[in-house]
Design a protein around this motif. Structure first.
Motif, PDB file in Angstrom:
ATOM      1  N   PRO A   2     -10.320  -4.729  -0.851  1.00 32.38           N
ATOM      2  CA  PRO A   2      -9.247  -4.690  -1.841  1.00 32.38           C
ATOM      3  C   PRO A   2      -9.738  -4.186  -3.178  1.00 32.38           C
ATOM      4  N   ALA A   3      -8.863  -3.512  -3.903  1.00 31.54           N
ATOM      5  CA  ALA A   3      -9.228  -2.966  -5.207  1.00 31.54           C
ATOM      6  C   ALA A   3      -8.021  -2.980  -6.111  1.00 31.54           C
ATOM      7  N   LEU A   4      -8.283  -3.011  -7.410  1.00 23.81           N
ATOM      8  CA  LEU A   4      -7.239  -2.909  -8.433  1.00 23.81           C
ATOM      9  C   LEU A   4      -7.485  -1.648  -9.242  1.00 23.81           C
ATOM     10  N   PRO A   5      -6.421  -0.844  -9.527  1.00 21.64           N
ATOM     11  CA  PRO A   5      -5.095  -0.958  -8.936  1.00 21.64           C
ATOM     12  C   PRO A   5      -5.088  -0.440  -7.506  1.00 21.64           C
ATOM     13  N   LYS A   6      -4.030  -0.795  -6.759  1.00 21.53           N
ATOM     14  CA  LYS A   6      -3.939  -0.322  -5.382  1.00 21.53           C
ATOM     15  C   LYS A   6      -3.552   1.143  -5.328  1.00 21.53           C
ATOM     16  N   ARG A   7      -2.725   1.583  -6.335  1.00 19.80           N
ATOM     17  CA  ARG A   7      -2.271   2.976  -6.364  1.00 19.80           C
ATOM     18  C   ARG A   7      -2.284   3.466  -7.795  1.00 19.80           C
ATOM     19  N   VAL A  17      11.024  -8.329  -9.671  1.00 23.38           N
ATOM     20  CA  VAL A  17       9.923  -7.923  -8.789  1.00 23.38           C
ATOM     21  C   VAL A  17       8.594  -8.190  -9.482  1.00 23.38           C
ATOM     22  N   ASP A  18       7.583  -8.487  -8.663  1.00 23.61           N
ATOM     23  CA  ASP A  18       6.253  -8.831  -9.175  1.00 23.61           C
ATOM     24  C   ASP A  18       5.216  -8.012  -8.426  1.00 23.61           C
ATOM     25  N   ALA A  19       4.528  -7.129  -9.155  1.00 25.77           N
ATOM     26  CA  ALA A  19       3.512  -6.276  -8.538  1.00 25.77           C
ATOM     27  C   ALA A  19       2.125  -6.890  -8.560  1.00 25.77           C
ATOM     28  N   ASN A  20       1.933  -7.988  -9.287  1.00 26.63           N
ATOM     29  CA  ASN A  20       0.613  -8.637  -9.349  1.00 26.63           C
ATOM     30  C   ASN A  20      -0.508  -7.647  -9.664  1.00 26.63           C
ATOM     31  N   GLU A  21      -0.273  -6.810 -10.696  1.00 24.00           N
ATOM     32  CA  GLU A  21      -1.288  -5.885 -11.218  1.00 24.00           C
ATOM     33  C   GLU A  21      -1.612  -4.725 -10.274  1.00 24.00           C
ATOM     34  N   ALA A  22      -0.792  -4.469  -9.256  1.00 28.41           N
ATOM     35  CA  ALA A  22      -1.185  -3.551  -8.183  1.00 28.41           C
ATOM     36  C   ALA A  22      -1.124  -2.081  -8.569  1.00 28.41           C
ATOM     37  N   TRP A  23      -0.469  -1.726  -9.681  1.00 26.97           N
ATOM     38  CA  TRP A  23      -0.217  -0.323  -9.974  1.00 26.97           C
ATOM     39  C   TRP A  23      -1.018   0.180 -11.172  1.00 26.97           C
ATOM     40  N   ALA A  24      -1.414   1.434 -11.106  1.00 28.53           N
ATOM     41  CA  ALA A  24      -1.896   2.148 -12.280  1.00 28.53           C
ATOM     42  C   ALA A  24      -0.695   2.473 -13.171  1.00 28.53           C
ATOM     43  N   PRO A  25      -0.917   2.738 -14.459  1.00 29.51           N
ATOM     44  CA  PRO A  25       0.222   2.932 -15.368  1.00 29.51           C
ATOM     45  C   PRO A  25       1.197   4.020 -14.926  1.00 29.51           C
ATOM     46  N   GLY A  72       0.804  -1.208   0.000  1.00 26.98           N
ATOM     47  CA  GLY A  72       0.000   0.000   0.000  1.00 26.98           C
ATOM     48  C   GLY A  72       0.840   1.263   0.000  1.00 26.98           C
ATOM     49  N   ASP A  73       1.996   1.223   0.655  1.00 28.09           N
ATOM     50  CA  ASP A  73       2.928   2.353   0.692  1.00 28.09           C
ATOM     51  C   ASP A  73       4.147   2.005  -0.144  1.00 28.09           C
ATOM     52  N   PRO A  74       4.390   2.696  -1.259  1.00 33.27           N
ATOM     53  CA  PRO A  74       5.535   2.365  -2.119  1.00 33.27           C
ATOM     54  C   PRO A  74       6.874   2.398  -1.391  1.00 33.27           C
ATOM     55  N   ARG A  75       6.983   3.192  -0.328  1.00 31.73           N
ATOM     56  CA  ARG A  75       8.244   3.234   0.409  1.00 31.73           C
ATOM     57  C   ARG A  75       8.565   1.880   1.024  1.00 31.73           C
ATOM     58  N   THR A  76       7.522   1.123   1.368  1.00 25.04           N
ATOM     59  CA  THR A  76       7.739  -0.224   1.895  1.00 25.04           C
ATOM     60  C   THR A  76       8.414  -1.100   0.858  1.00 25.04           C
TER      61      THR A  76
END
Length: 395
Positions: free
Chosen positions: A390-395, A190-198, A166-170
């Motif tokens: 939960p929702a896609l994308p997370k951010r 690294v694998d984001a599993n679809e978590a990010w907007a473009p 949820g926090d990219p700094r993590t």
């Protein structure tokens, strides 16, 4: 020769530590082991990941059993087409690990009947061993660094890290810790599993590039290839398609969209080992390498896929496997625990068929564990019910 019986057994095998991804976690591997018997006494073994659940895998096996019993296990193409068309899976436009397990068991029978390891039936050895990555289950930075050191000490050449917090700094803290622990010479995927907007994906990948990423897996939605192509066009790190490339038909769409540099292929998601070979050939024709994806697997499924990978040229990156995560296995000495690997590679079995044997005592032990605690092995999240959806994308 005719198929006379399908016998599934559900097992739960613990991980060394929980597997954590962008939307949940699990404590171990649930698999459905399948034994396919014939009227000539040969028995083929196979394994299906419990995807999306054990109940669904068992229900699929029940539904296709009338189409399988009485079939000749040598007539694999005919049997799978019958399941696809008469069983209507073609119209579902998807498949299930249960179908792939039937196909896998048939190949095991064929190999045993011919006295040949599967690698010889899929084209012969192109390589003598198959490289796998070291799966770093997402955790605190100190734990990530320790896992990186463990990977390096055991000779792995690639580490795989789940991102999409949820926090990219993590994510950045974990990635920095992994690079520090693993050293400069190990590749990091690294694998984001679809978590990010473009836009988020482009920004974060550019920040992560200083850690020397090998690949970024599925940063954006698997349902929108234009998004994935957009990200690919704006970063220097190669993009690996996964959720967008479950089947051969999806892979063809990814290729046409120019959406990825590498494609993930998976026999359990696309109906079997023969389709795994087809997937790789399709991508090779497009000039693209492939890696094997895993939904989680024990030694049976790992060994079966290794035969195909070893016979196929364009598996040029480390493949996904769970052996370094597993606390144990159900086979006699294959796939479970880091001792099964030599410098991050697993050997190609040499015995006929898949070439591994089930350990009856451990099968029963982990079948009992599933019966007693199976629900605890399923994916779950960390949020109290109703607090956060939960929702896609997370951010």
């Amino acid at each position: 020769m005719k198929i006379t019986k399908l016998q599934p057994t559900v097992v739960a095998v613990p991980y060394r530590s929980e597997e954590v991804w962008a939307f949940g976690r699990r404590r171990g591997q649930i698999s459905v082991l399948l034994e396919v018997s014939t009227d000539e006494g040969l028995v083929g073994i196979a394994e299906a990941a419990a995807y999306p659940s054990v109940d669904i895998v068992l229900a699929v096996l029940d539904s296709i059993e009338p189409l399988v019993l009485g079939a000749d296990p040598f007539e694999i193409e005919r049997l799978i087409r019958r399941i696809d068309l008469v069983g209507t899976w073609h119209h579902v436009r998807a498949t299930n690990p249960a179908i792939a397990a039937v196909e896998m068991a048939c190949w095991d029978i064929v190999g045993k009947a011919c006295g040949q390891p599967l690698v010889n039936l899929f084209g012969g050895r192109f390589r003598d061993e198959v490289e796998c990555f070291y799966y770093v289950a997402r955790a605190d930075p100190d734990e990530v660094a320790a896992e990186g050191r463990r990977a390096a000490e055991h000779g792995f050449r690639t580490c795989y890290l789940k991102v999409g917090a949820g926090d990219p700094r993590t994510d950045l803290d974990r990635l920095a810790a992994l690079r520090d622990g693993a050293g400069e010479h190990i590749g990091i995927r690294v694998d984001a599993n679809e978590a990010w907007a473009p836009g988020t994906a482009v920004q974060l990948i550019k920040e992560m590039q200083r850690y020397g990423l090998e690949l970024v897996e599925q940063p954006t939605s698997g349902r929108n290839l234009a998004e994935l192509a957009y990200v690919r066009s704006r970063v220097d790190t190669p993009i690996l398609a996964n959720e967008s490339s479950w089947t051969r038909y999806d892979q063809l769409s990814v290729i046409r969209a120019g959406a990825a540099d590498v494609l993930s292929v998976d026999n359990q998601m696309d109906g079997g080992l023969l389709n795994l070979k087809r997937s790789a050939g399709l991508c090779e024709a497009a000039g693209l390498p492939v890696v094997k994806h895993s939904l989680g697997e024990l030694g049976v499924a790992l060994a079966a896929a290794v035969h195909v990978i070893a016979s196929t040229p364009n598996f040029r990156y480390a493949n996904q496997a769970y052996g370094a995560n597993l606390a144990d296995d159900v086979t006699l000495g294959y796939g479970g625990g880091i001792e099964s690997y030599s410098d991050g590679c697993v050997a190609v079995p040499t015995e006929p068929g898949i070439g591994v044997q089930l350990d009856a005592d451990r099968v029963e032990r982990y079948a009992e564990l599933y019966r007693a605690e199976g629900a605890a092995f399923a994916f779950h999240d960390d949020q109290p019910r109703g607090e956060q959806a939960p929702a896609l994308p997370k951010r």
